[in-house]
Design a protein around this motif. Structure first.
Motif, PDB file in Angstrom:
ATOM      1  N   ASP A  54     110.161 -31.088 -23.888  1.00 35.38           N
ATOM      2  CA  ASP A  54     111.032 -30.227 -24.707  1.00 35.38           C
ATOM      3  C   ASP A  54     111.487 -30.929 -25.982  1.00 35.38           C
ATOM      4  N   VAL A  81     107.004 -29.499 -27.534  1.00 36.65           N
ATOM      5  CA  VAL A  81     106.977 -28.157 -28.134  1.00 36.65           C
ATOM      6  C   VAL A  81     108.118 -28.063 -29.140  1.00 36.65           C
ATOM      7  N   SER A  82     108.003 -27.092 -30.038  1.00 33.79           N
ATOM      8  CA  SER A  82     109.039 -26.920 -31.063  1.00 33.79           C
ATOM      9  C   SER A  82     109.939 -25.742 -30.713  1.00 33.79           C
ATOM     10  N   LEU A  98     110.680 -21.544 -21.984  1.00 34.43           N
ATOM     11  CA  LEU A  98     109.815 -21.618 -23.176  1.00 34.43           C
ATOM     12  C   LEU A  98     109.101 -22.961 -23.280  1.00 34.43           C
ATOM     13  N   THR A  99     109.767 -24.027 -22.802  1.00 40.98           N
ATOM     14  CA  THR A  99     109.092 -25.339 -22.801  1.00 40.98           C
ATOM     15  C   THR A  99     107.795 -25.222 -22.017  1.00 40.98           C
ATOM     16  N   THR A 101     106.085 -22.220 -21.134  1.00 49.56           N
ATOM     17  CA  THR A 101     105.101 -21.254 -21.656  1.00 49.56           C
ATOM     18  C   THR A 101     104.429 -21.788 -22.927  1.00 49.56           C
ATOM     19  N   ARG A 102     105.186 -22.512 -23.745  1.00 48.35           N
ATOM     20  CA  ARG A 102     104.587 -23.064 -24.970  1.00 48.35           C
ATOM     21  C   ARG A 102     103.699 -24.273 -24.694  1.00 48.35           C
ATOM     22  N   SER A 103     103.791 -24.782 -23.462  1.00 43.17           N
ATOM     23  CA  SER A 103     102.930 -25.919 -23.079  1.00 43.17           C
ATOM     24  C   SER A 103     101.686 -25.473 -22.311  1.00 43.17           C
TER      25      SER A 103
END
Length: 480
Positions: A54, A81-82, A98-99, A101-103
């Motif tokens: 994160d 992730v950003s 989100l950490t 899903t974005r990974s």
């Protein structure tokens, strides 16, 4: 064809391998690490941890992973992730989800490498990891969830899509108690934080995630049958539509690292009478406002009881301000009431930031635990037979409090005033009641019963030991 058979034989010679994906927060990683050790030692698995990043300070996670046996357990940190596109007030649960899903693209690549280089038999994620199921299925790896909190909370997760579709008001406004199958009734206001505001992004995340739970190949739960018999029985009876549920707890840290502070605490405890000290700690993420910090200090002083208090700097905006960054604490005399440290030095010890919690709870001088009701802390208390004062702060901690106070009857629950502050005279009353009152004795006896039940569950022929062995057999392909 002969070559292909040879390749299959080669693959079967390799030990079965499990990929484990924790979502952010040291409290999520810790039980997964302990479970990984059990899989290695008792069932001959090899493990790879794949850690979504994160972008926060990951030193505590690295320290935990570096201490493991590198022959059996390896780890990969995914690229950070950003969150630049998110508002500042975004809920912790949204960031956690989100950490992950974005990974997912990076996770896919890491898993693909593992499928080619190991005998990968399962992907195990924590309670926020259900979004990995599509990646797992694409790579033909069975997706499992390690549910790191109670069966009570899991029951709500299973039931939540139905509640979402059949109610329109906020859950805190539900007029009646909610009765989950096999569980103690609870108010909607005690549901976990991320479902308390239907307009928040975290709510949408929870709805999506809860629906995905039913597509897991199995759910491993950090609880045990004798702690929550009703919930586990109900999972079995609901049968179809739910994945198999395996109670394997309590999976907890066996010991905590020795540091200078640890030695100081333990030396101090060694000088105190048996069961006379209240241990006060609100976990790695919990924080208080200055006003609440002052009330807590004055309440401990007013109680006249011995205490060890792990303090963190106050925070006016959030109760989980330290969740992503477990920060140190400045000199506590700067934010504790004037003269408090001097006045209580005979009966109390204030420790900045950290104490070896497992050693504190297992010490014979510890007679009670004032806790935020995080599930790791709850299980550690049960294993060591320490009764509680339940003071939930965030996440699913209010549900844990309902279970501890109304269900298991091993805790006193705190009450706050109209401003949400727990006042000093009430704190003093709870502390005295737990350490020297009759009610405290009843809670202590009840907790000692659960301590014995936990010991039994983890014994060689115990329910949790058998349940984990069953998961291992499924993963090894020896049981369908």
């Amino acid at each position: 064809m002969a070559l292909d058979t040879h390749g299959q034989q080669q693959n079967l010679i390799k030990p079965p391998h499990v990929a484990i994906v924790p979502t952010p927060g040291i409290g999520h990683l810790t039980p997964l690490v302990e479970l990984a050790k059990l899989l290695v030692v008792h069932h001959n698995f090899t493990i790879t941890f794949i850690i979504p990043n994160d972008g926060s300070h990951l030193a505590p996670q690295k320290k935990l992973l570096e201490a493991l046996d590198p022959q059996a357990i390896s780890y990969i940190f995914l690229p950070p992730v950003s969150f630049d596109d998110l508002p500042d007030d975004v809920m912790v649960e949204t960031k956690i989800a989100l950490t992950l899903t974005r990974s997912l693209p990076a996770l896919h690549d890491s898993l693909k490498v593992l499928t080619e280089s190991t005998r990968l038999v399962a992907l195990l994620v924590d309670l926020f990891g259900a979004d990995t199921s599509d990646v797992a299925n694409e790579l033909h790896v069975p997706p499992y969830i390690f549910f790191t909190t109670s069966a009570f909370s899991l029951s709500l997760i299973f039931h939540f899509p139905h509640l979402h579709e059949t109610t329109t008001c906020e859950y805190r406004d539900l007029p009646e108690l909610v009765q989950l199958p096999g569980c103690v009734p609870l108010h909607g206001r005690d549901f976990m934080d991320p479902v308390q505001d239907r307009s928040n992004e975290a709510y949408k995340v929870m709805v999506r995630m809860c629906k995905k739970y039913k597509s897991a190949a199995g759910i491993v739960v950090n609880s045990f049958v004798d702690l929550e018999p009703g919930a586990f029985k109900a999972f079995k009876e609901q049968g179809q539509g739910l994945p198999p549920v395996y109670p394997v707890g309590p999976v907890i840290k066996i010991s905590s690292a020795d540091g200078f502070e640890g030695n100081e605490c333990l030396k101090w405890l060694d000088k105190q009478p048996n069961e006379s000290v209240l241990f006060v700690s609100f976990g790695s993420g919990g924080t208080f406002s200055q006003e609440q910090m002052t009330e807590l200090a004055l309440g401990l002083e007013l109680s006249g009881q011995r205490f060890i208090w792990v303090v963190k700097s106050p925070n006016e905006t959030a109760k989980n301000a330290n969740y992503f960054n477990v920060q140190g604490c400045e000199d506590p005399s700067g934010f504790l009431p004037h003269g408090f440290l001097e006045r209580t030095k005979e009966v109390g010890l204030v420790v900045p930031s950290w104490a070896p919690q497992v050693k504190m709870l297992s010490h014979q001088a510890t007679g009670g635990f004032l806790t935020h009701c995080g599930w790791n802390s709850t299980l550690e208390s049960i294993v060591h037979g320490v009764p509680l004062i339940a003071w939930p702060l965030y996440a699913e901690q209010r549900m844990n409090r309902v279970l501890l106070v109304d269900g298991l009857k091993v805790a006193l629950g705190v009450r706050s005033n109209d401003k949400g502050i727990v006042e000093s005279q009430d704190i003093a009353k709870y502390v005295r009641g737990l350490i020297e009152g009759d009610e405290g004795k009843l809670l202590r006896n009840k907790m000692k019963g659960y301590k014995e039940a936990a010991k039994l569950a983890l014994s060689q022929e115990g329910s949790s030991t058998k349940s984990l062995a069953e998961v291992a057999q499924v993963w090894k392909g020896l049981k369908i």
